[in-house]
Scaffold this motif. Structure first.
Motif, PDB file in Angstrom:
ATOM      1  N   GLU A   1       0.829  -1.208   0.000  1.00  0.00           N
ATOM      2  CA  GLU A   1       0.000   0.000   0.000  1.00  0.00           C
ATOM      3  C   GLU A   1       0.863   1.257   0.000  1.00  0.00           C
ATOM      4  O   GLU A   1       0.563   2.232  -0.689  1.00  0.00           O
ATOM      5  N   MET A   2       1.952   1.229   0.761  1.00  0.00           N
ATOM      6  CA  MET A   2       2.884   2.354   0.785  1.00  0.00           C
ATOM      7  C   MET A   2       3.462   2.587  -0.605  1.00  0.00           C
ATOM      8  O   MET A   2       3.570   3.735  -1.066  1.00  0.00           O
ATOM      9  N   THR A   3       3.816   1.518  -1.293  1.00  0.00           N
ATOM     10  CA  THR A   3       4.387   1.622  -2.632  1.00  0.00           C
ATOM     11  C   THR A   3       3.367   2.158  -3.629  1.00  0.00           C
ATOM     12  O   THR A   3       3.706   2.990  -4.474  1.00  0.00           O
ATOM     13  N   ARG A   4       2.140   1.725  -3.504  1.00  0.00           N
ATOM     14  CA  ARG A   4       1.093   2.261  -4.388  1.00  0.00           C
ATOM     15  C   ARG A   4       0.971   3.777  -4.214  1.00  0.00           C
ATOM     16  O   ARG A   4       0.889   4.516  -5.201  1.00  0.00           O
ATOM     17  N   ARG A   5       0.953   4.227  -2.965  1.00  0.00           N
ATOM     18  CA  ARG A   5       0.859   5.674  -2.703  1.00  0.00           C
ATOM     19  C   ARG A   5       2.098   6.388  -3.248  1.00  0.00           C
ATOM     20  O   ARG A   5       2.001   7.475  -3.811  1.00  0.00           O
ATOM     21  N   TRP A   6       3.253   5.792  -3.081  1.00  0.00           N
ATOM     22  CA  TRP A   6       4.510   6.367  -3.559  1.00  0.00           C
ATOM     23  C   TRP A   6       4.486   6.519  -5.079  1.00  0.00           C
ATOM     24  O   TRP A   6       4.890   7.545  -5.615  1.00  0.00           O
ATOM     25  N   ILE A   7       4.008   5.493  -5.774  1.00  0.00           N
ATOM     26  CA  ILE A   7       3.941   5.551  -7.237  1.00  0.00           C
ATOM     27  C   ILE A   7       2.973   6.645  -7.680  1.00  0.00           C
ATOM     28  O   ILE A   7       3.259   7.403  -8.614  1.00  0.00           O
ATOM     29  N   ILE A   8       1.838   6.757  -7.015  1.00  0.00           N
ATOM     30  CA  ILE A   8       0.877   7.816  -7.348  1.00  0.00           C
ATOM     31  C   ILE A   8       1.514   9.190  -7.135  1.00  0.00           C
ATOM     32  O   ILE A   8       1.381  10.085  -7.967  1.00  0.00           O
ATOM     33  N   GLU A   9       2.243   9.346  -6.043  1.00  0.00           N
ATOM     34  CA  GLU A   9       2.867  10.634  -5.728  1.00  0.00           C
ATOM     35  C   GLU A   9       4.020  10.982  -6.661  1.00  0.00           C
ATOM     36  O   GLU A   9       4.194  12.134  -7.043  1.00  0.00           O
ATOM     37  N   HIS A  10       4.823   9.999  -7.044  1.00  0.00           N
ATOM     38  CA  HIS A  10       6.059  10.272  -7.784  1.00  0.00           C
ATOM     39  C   HIS A  10       6.069   9.745  -9.218  1.00  0.00           C
ATOM     40  O   HIS A  10       7.062   9.913  -9.926  1.00  0.00           O
ATOM     41  N   GLY A  11       4.980   9.146  -9.655  1.00  0.00           N
ATOM     42  CA  GLY A  11       4.939   8.494 -10.956  1.00  0.00           C
ATOM     43  C   GLY A  11       5.162   9.393 -12.153  1.00  0.00           C
ATOM     44  O   GLY A  11       5.536   8.920 -13.215  1.00  0.00           O
ATOM     45  N   ASN A  12       4.978  10.686 -11.999  1.00  0.00           N
ATOM     46  CA  ASN A  12       5.161  11.605 -13.128  1.00  0.00           C
ATOM     47  C   ASN A  12       6.510  12.312 -13.116  1.00  0.00           C
ATOM     48  O   ASN A  12       6.767  13.162 -13.959  1.00  0.00           O
ATOM     49  N   GLU A  13       7.350  11.971 -12.165  1.00  0.00           N
ATOM     50  CA  GLU A  13       8.661  12.632 -12.111  1.00  0.00           C
ATOM     51  C   GLU A  13       9.518  12.212 -13.288  1.00  0.00           C
ATOM     52  O   GLU A  13       9.387  11.115 -13.811  1.00  0.00           O
ATOM     53  N   LYS A  14      10.390  13.087 -13.680  1.00  0.00           N
ATOM     54  CA  LYS A  14      11.269  12.850 -14.823  1.00  0.00           C
ATOM     55  C   LYS A  14      12.662  12.464 -14.334  1.00  0.00           C
ATOM     56  O   LYS A  14      13.139  12.951 -13.313  1.00  0.00           O
ATOM     57  N   PHE A  15      13.312  11.649 -15.137  1.00  0.00           N
ATOM     58  CA  PHE A  15      14.674  11.206 -14.865  1.00  0.00           C
ATOM     59  C   PHE A  15      15.602  12.398 -14.669  1.00  0.00           C
ATOM     60  O   PHE A  15      15.599  13.328 -15.475  1.00  0.00           O
ATOM     61  N   GLY A  16      16.369  12.385 -13.586  1.00  0.00           N
ATOM     62  CA  GLY A  16      17.349  13.435 -13.356  1.00  0.00           C
ATOM     63  C   GLY A  16      16.755  14.798 -13.083  1.00  0.00           C
ATOM     64  O   GLY A  16      17.421  15.804 -13.280  1.00  0.00           O
ATOM     65  N   CYS A  17      15.514  14.844 -12.602  1.00  0.00           N
ATOM     66  CA  CYS A  17      14.833  16.139 -12.453  1.00  0.00           C
ATOM     67  C   CYS A  17      15.325  16.940 -11.253  1.00  0.00           C
ATOM     68  O   CYS A  17      15.121  18.140 -11.210  1.00  0.00           O
ATOM     69  N   GLY A  18      15.935  16.285 -10.297  1.00  0.00           N
ATOM     70  CA  GLY A  18      16.426  17.004  -9.126  1.00  0.00           C
ATOM     71  C   GLY A  18      15.350  17.369  -8.131  1.00  0.00           C
ATOM     72  O   GLY A  18      15.586  17.384  -6.942  1.00  0.00           O
ATOM     73  N   VAL A  19      14.172  17.689  -8.581  1.00  0.00           N
ATOM     74  CA  VAL A  19      13.035  18.002  -7.695  1.00  0.00           C
ATOM     75  C   VAL A  19      11.791  17.383  -8.267  1.00  0.00           C
ATOM     76  O   VAL A  19      11.712  17.074  -9.453  1.00  0.00           O
ATOM     77  N   GLN A  20      10.805  17.241  -7.431  1.00  0.00           N
ATOM     78  CA  GLN A  20       9.547  16.657  -7.877  1.00  0.00           C
ATOM     79  C   GLN A  20       8.871  17.541  -8.896  1.00  0.00           C
ATOM     80  O   GLN A  20       8.799  18.758  -8.745  1.00  0.00           O
ATOM     81  N   GLN A  21       8.379  16.939  -9.966  1.00  0.00           N
ATOM     82  CA  GLN A  21       7.636  17.650 -10.995  1.00  0.00           C
ATOM     83  C   GLN A  21       6.151  17.585 -10.650  1.00  0.00           C
ATOM     84  O   GLN A  21       5.672  16.574 -10.152  1.00  0.00           O
ATOM     85  N   ALA A  22       5.433  18.636 -10.913  1.00  0.00           N
ATOM     86  CA  ALA A  22       3.995  18.627 -10.679  1.00  0.00           C
ATOM     87  C   ALA A  22       3.326  17.700 -11.679  1.00  0.00           C
ATOM     88  O   ALA A  22       3.706  17.653 -12.845  1.00  0.00           O
ATOM     89  N   ALA A  23       2.329  16.966 -11.199  1.00  0.00           N
ATOM     90  CA  ALA A  23       1.578  16.084 -12.077  1.00  0.00           C
ATOM     91  C   ALA A  23       0.735  16.916 -13.026  1.00  0.00           C
ATOM     92  O   ALA A  23       0.247  17.984 -12.659  1.00  0.00           O
ATOM     93  N   PRO A  24       0.570  16.453 -14.274  1.00  0.00           N
ATOM     94  CA  PRO A  24      -0.251  17.222 -15.211  1.00  0.00           C
ATOM     95  C   PRO A  24      -1.698  17.281 -14.721  1.00  0.00           C
ATOM     96  O   PRO A  24      -2.178  16.335 -14.105  1.00  0.00           O
ATOM     97  N   THR A  25      -2.347  18.365 -14.995  1.00  0.00           N
ATOM     98  CA  THR A  25      -3.738  18.506 -14.585  1.00  0.00           C
ATOM     99  C   THR A  25      -4.638  18.332 -15.790  1.00  0.00           C
ATOM    100  O   THR A  25      -4.285  18.697 -16.917  1.00  0.00           O
ATOM    101  N   ALA A  26      -5.810  17.763 -15.543  1.00  0.00           N
ATOM    102  CA  ALA A  26      -6.789  17.587 -16.621  1.00  0.00           C
ATOM    103  C   ALA A  26      -7.494  18.923 -16.855  1.00  0.00           C
ATOM    104  O   ALA A  26      -7.845  19.622 -15.926  1.00  0.00           O
ATOM    105  N   GLU A  27      -7.671  19.276 -18.094  1.00  0.00           N
ATOM    106  CA  GLU A  27      -8.330  20.549 -18.394  1.00  0.00           C
ATOM    107  C   GLU A  27      -9.657  20.325 -19.032  1.00  0.00           C
ATOM    108  O   GLU A  27      -9.924  19.420 -19.704  1.00  0.00           O
TER     109      GLU A  27
END
Length: 171
Positions: free
Chosen positions: A145-171
Motif C-alpha cells: 500500500e505504501m508503494t502504491r501511494r509512492w507511485i501515485i505521488e512520484h509516478g510523473n517525475e522525470k529522470f534526473g529532475c532534481g526536484v519533484q515535478q507537478a503532475a499534469p492537470t486535466a483541463e
C-alpha cells in the motif's frame, strides 16, 4: 533457497564470457536489436574482479537487495556497485517483501528503500525502477500500500529532475 547459492553452484548451464559475448553479438545483430539485461544482487559485490567482466557485457543492470536487513546498507552497496559499473544504465529493483528473510519487509525499511530509489532517480544515477510484487499485491501488506501511494505521488517525475515535478492537470 536457490537465491542463496553462489553462481558456481546454480542448477543448469552457466554461460562462459565467450558465450555471453556471442549471445550479445547475436542479439544486437537483429533489425531491432535486443538488449541484454542482468539481474545483480548485492551479494555479487563480494567478488568485483570476477563480476565486472560479466557486468560489462550487459546493456542494462537491475540492482536488487535480496535480504531486507541489507536495505540499511543499500546506499553503501549501490556505491560499491557503481565502482564496478560507473556508467552502466541501471534499474533499481524494489522488493516489498524480505524474500531472503522470509518475512515482511517492514514499513520503515520499505520507506528507506523508496526514499533512496527516488534520490538516485532524481540525481540521474538510475534510469528507473523494477517493482517485484506479483504474489503480494492483494495480500493487504502495508509495504504494498505504501508503494502504491509512492507511485501515485512520484509516478510523473522525470529522470534526473532534481526536484519533484507537478503532475499534469486535466483541463
Amino acid at each position: 533457497p536457490r537465491h542463496e547459492r553462489r553462481h558456481d553452484e546454480r542448477d543448469g548451464k552457466q554461460l562462459t564470457l565467450e558465450e555471453l559475448r556471442a549471445l550479445r553479438k547475436r542479439l544486437h545483430s537483429y533489425d531491432r536489436p535486443v538488449d541484454m539485461r542482468l539481474v545483480f544482487y548485492e551479494r555479487d559485490l563480494d567478488h568485483p574482479e570476477e563480476t565486472k567482466p560479466v557486468v560489462d557485457l550487459f546493456d542494462t543492470v537491475m540492482f536488487w537487495t535480496w535480504y531486507g536487513k541489507n536495505v540499511a546498507a543499500l546506499e553503501k552497496n549501490f556505491r560499491a556497485y557503481r565502482k564496478i559499473a560507473p556508467t552502466k544504465p541501471t534499474l533499481l529493483g524494489i522488493y516489498m517483501w524480505d524474500f531472503g528473510g522470509s518475512q515482511p519487509l517492514g514499513e520503515e525499511v520499505m520507506k528507506a528503500q523508496l526514499d533512496f530509489a527516488l534520490k538516485l532517480f532524481r540525481a540521474g544515477e538510475i534510469e528507473g525502477f523494477v517493482f517485484h510484487c506479483t504474489p503480494l499485491v492483494n495480500k493487504g501488506l502495508p509495504e504494498v500500500e505504501m508503494t502504491r501511494r509512492w507511485i501515485i505521488e512520484h509516478g510523473n517525475e522525470k529522470f534526473g529532475c532534481g526536484v519533484q515535478q507537478a503532475a499534469p492537470t486535466a483541463e
